[in-house]
Design a protein around this motif. Structure first.
Motif, PDB file in Angstrom:
ATOM      1  N   GLY A  34      -8.790   8.149  -3.700  1.00 36.16           N
ATOM      2  CA  GLY A  34      -7.607   7.315  -3.528  1.00 36.16           C
ATOM      3  C   GLY A  34      -6.340   8.065  -3.175  1.00 36.16           C
ATOM      4  O   GLY A  34      -5.321   7.454  -2.861  1.00 36.16           O
ATOM      5  N   THR A  58      -4.445   2.925  -4.587  1.00 33.85           N
ATOM      6  CA  THR A  58      -4.218   1.896  -5.607  1.00 33.85           C
ATOM      7  C   THR A  58      -3.552   2.530  -6.830  1.00 33.85           C
ATOM      8  O   THR A  58      -3.637   3.754  -7.027  1.00 33.85           O
ATOM      9  CB  THR A  58      -5.534   1.232  -6.074  1.00 33.85           C
ATOM     10  OG1 THR A  58      -6.304   2.193  -6.814  1.00 33.85           O
ATOM     11  CG2 THR A  58      -6.350   0.701  -4.905  1.00 33.85           C
ATOM     12  N   ASP A  61      -6.079   4.372  -8.952  1.00 35.15           N
ATOM     13  CA  ASP A  61      -6.492   5.703  -8.491  1.00 35.15           C
ATOM     14  C   ASP A  61      -5.685   6.785  -9.194  1.00 35.15           C
ATOM     15  O   ASP A  61      -6.203   7.866  -9.483  1.00 35.15           O
ATOM     16  CB  ASP A  61      -6.334   5.833  -6.974  1.00 35.15           C
ATOM     17  CG  ASP A  61      -7.381   5.059  -6.207  1.00 35.15           C
ATOM     18  OD1 ASP A  61      -8.510   4.877  -6.726  1.00 35.15           O
ATOM     19  OD2 ASP A  61      -7.072   4.622  -5.081  1.00 35.15           O
ATOM     20  N   GLU A  93       5.709  -0.126  -4.794  1.00 31.08           N
ATOM     21  CA  GLU A  93       4.917  -0.732  -3.727  1.00 31.08           C
ATOM     22  C   GLU A  93       5.842  -1.122  -2.593  1.00 31.08           C
ATOM     23  O   GLU A  93       7.009  -1.467  -2.819  1.00 31.08           O
ATOM     24  CB  GLU A  93       4.140  -1.947  -4.239  1.00 31.08           C
ATOM     25  CG  GLU A  93       4.998  -3.065  -4.769  1.00 31.08           C
ATOM     26  CD  GLU A  93       4.196  -4.194  -5.371  1.00 31.08           C
ATOM     27  OE1 GLU A  93       2.968  -4.191  -5.258  1.00 31.08           O
ATOM     28  OE2 GLU A  93       4.812  -5.087  -5.953  1.00 31.08           O
TER      29      GLU A  93
END
Length: 98
Positions: A34, A58, A61, A93
Motif C-alpha cells: 500500500g 488506504t 495500509d 484525504e
C-alpha cells in the motif's frame, strides 16, 4: 489515496544523525503493501523540525499493515529515540484535485 503527515521534532544536535538513520529506514517503509511514496522535509525556521509525508493506498495500509508489522519494529529502533516530543501523526484525504 491517503496522505500521512507526521511532524517530527528531533532532539537538538541530532539532526544529522537522524537524517542518516532516516536514509537507512526509508527502504523499510517503501517495501510495505500500500505504500506509494514518501518525502522528508526539514523546516527552514526550526532546524530541529521535520515533516514526513507518506502516500498510502488506504488508511489501513499505514495503521494496520505498517504499524502492526515486524518491519515497524526496525523502523522504531532506527528512528524513535531521536524524537522529543513524540511525533504528531495525522491522515488526510484529497478533496480538490488540480
Amino acid at each position: 489515496m491517503i496522505l500521512e503527515v507526521a511532524t517530527l521534532d528531533v532532539k537538538a544536535g541530532q539532526e544529522q544523525q537522524f537524517e542518516l538513520a532516516f536514509q537507512q529506514a526509508s527502504p523499510i517503509i517503501a517495501s510495505m503493501k500500500g505504500y506509494l511514496s514518501h518525502q522528508l522535509q526539514r523546516c527552514l525556521e526550526n532546524k530541529q523540525r521535520y515533516v514526513l509525508l507518506v502516500n498510502w493506498a488506504t488508511l489501513e495500509d499505514h495503521t494496520i499493515g505498517f504499524r502492526q508489522s515486524p518491519q515497524y519494529q526496525e523502523w522504531k529502533r532506527l528512528l524513535h529515540h531521536f524524537y522529543d516530543p513524540f511525533p504528531t501523526v495525522e491522515h488526510f484525504e484529497p478533496v480538490v484535485f488540480a
